[in-house]
Design a protein around this motif. Structure first.
Motif: not given
Ligand code: AMP
Length: 190
Positions: A16-18, A83-84, A179-181, A115-117
């Motif tokens: 999603t963030q990519s 590149v991601i 999170i994106f910010g 990304l820590d969840v």
């Protein structure tokens, strides 16, 4: 050129963030999971091998993954904005191979974004995703195995990237845009 590893457990929001990062910065994207799912769909030899591992919640052997990675990376040409890397590396040998592959081309990883969840939330998200997308490996039994594989084989990369001096920790629980910010703050400082 900002090559970025987006890192985290299954269900942490890497994909999603990519997508949001690609839209904002015009980065290229390598999702090794997507590459493998497309090989499976097309019925290739690689796809047949990959399916056996994926359905068991295991990782595909490093040698196979590294070959795929270099050819996808080169398909972006020499002048890309970055590149991601999404879902790669997942083991220390993969991280070393990625570093060597980029160094051969005069490139490097500019940032690793973790990304820590919490695990409970990961389970919830993956079970929901399985219901919505029908992904064969998003069932409770396979999810548990994949989270185990993440802890044993993939999480050690956090320290590996800390030693490389490019690790960034992001709280991956909360509003998508918050999170994106936080991620864009890291990228804008590169
Ligand atoms: P993902 O979509 O990234 O969650 O990947 C789904 C599955 O594909 C994983 O559970 C692995 O079986 C396989 N896979 C994806 N990326 C890799 C990788 N870098 N190394 C080994 N196996 C991978």
């Amino acid at each position: 050129m900002n090559n970025i590893v987006i890192f985290g457990a299954p269900g942490s929001g890497k994909g999603t963030q990519s997508d949001k990062l690609i839209a904002k910065y015009g980065f290229e994207h390598i999702s090794t999971g997507d590459v493998l799912r497309s090989e499976i769909k097309n019925g290739t030899e690689l796809g047949k091998t990959a399916k056996e591992y994926i359905d068991k919640g295991q990782l595909i052997p490093d040698e196979l993954m590294v070959d795929i990675l270099a050819s996808v990376y080169d398909s972006f040409g020499k002048e890309h904005k970055g590149v991601i890397f999404d879902g790669f590396p997942r083991t220390i040998p993969q991280a070393e191979a990625l570093k060597a592959m980029l160094a051969e081309r005069g490139h490097r990883i500019a940032a690793m974004i973790e990304l820590d969840v919490p695990e409970e939330e990961l389970m919830k998200r993956l079970i929901l995703r399985g219901k919505e997308s029908g992904r064969s490996d998003d069932n409770e039994e396979t999810i548990k195995k994949r989270l185990g594989v993440y802890h044993n084989q993939t999480a050690p990369l956090i320290d590996w990237y800390k030693k490389e001096g490019v690790h960034n920790h992001i709280h991956g629980l909360g509003e998508l845009d918050t999170i994106f910010g936080d991620i864009t703050t890291v990228i804008d400082q590169l």
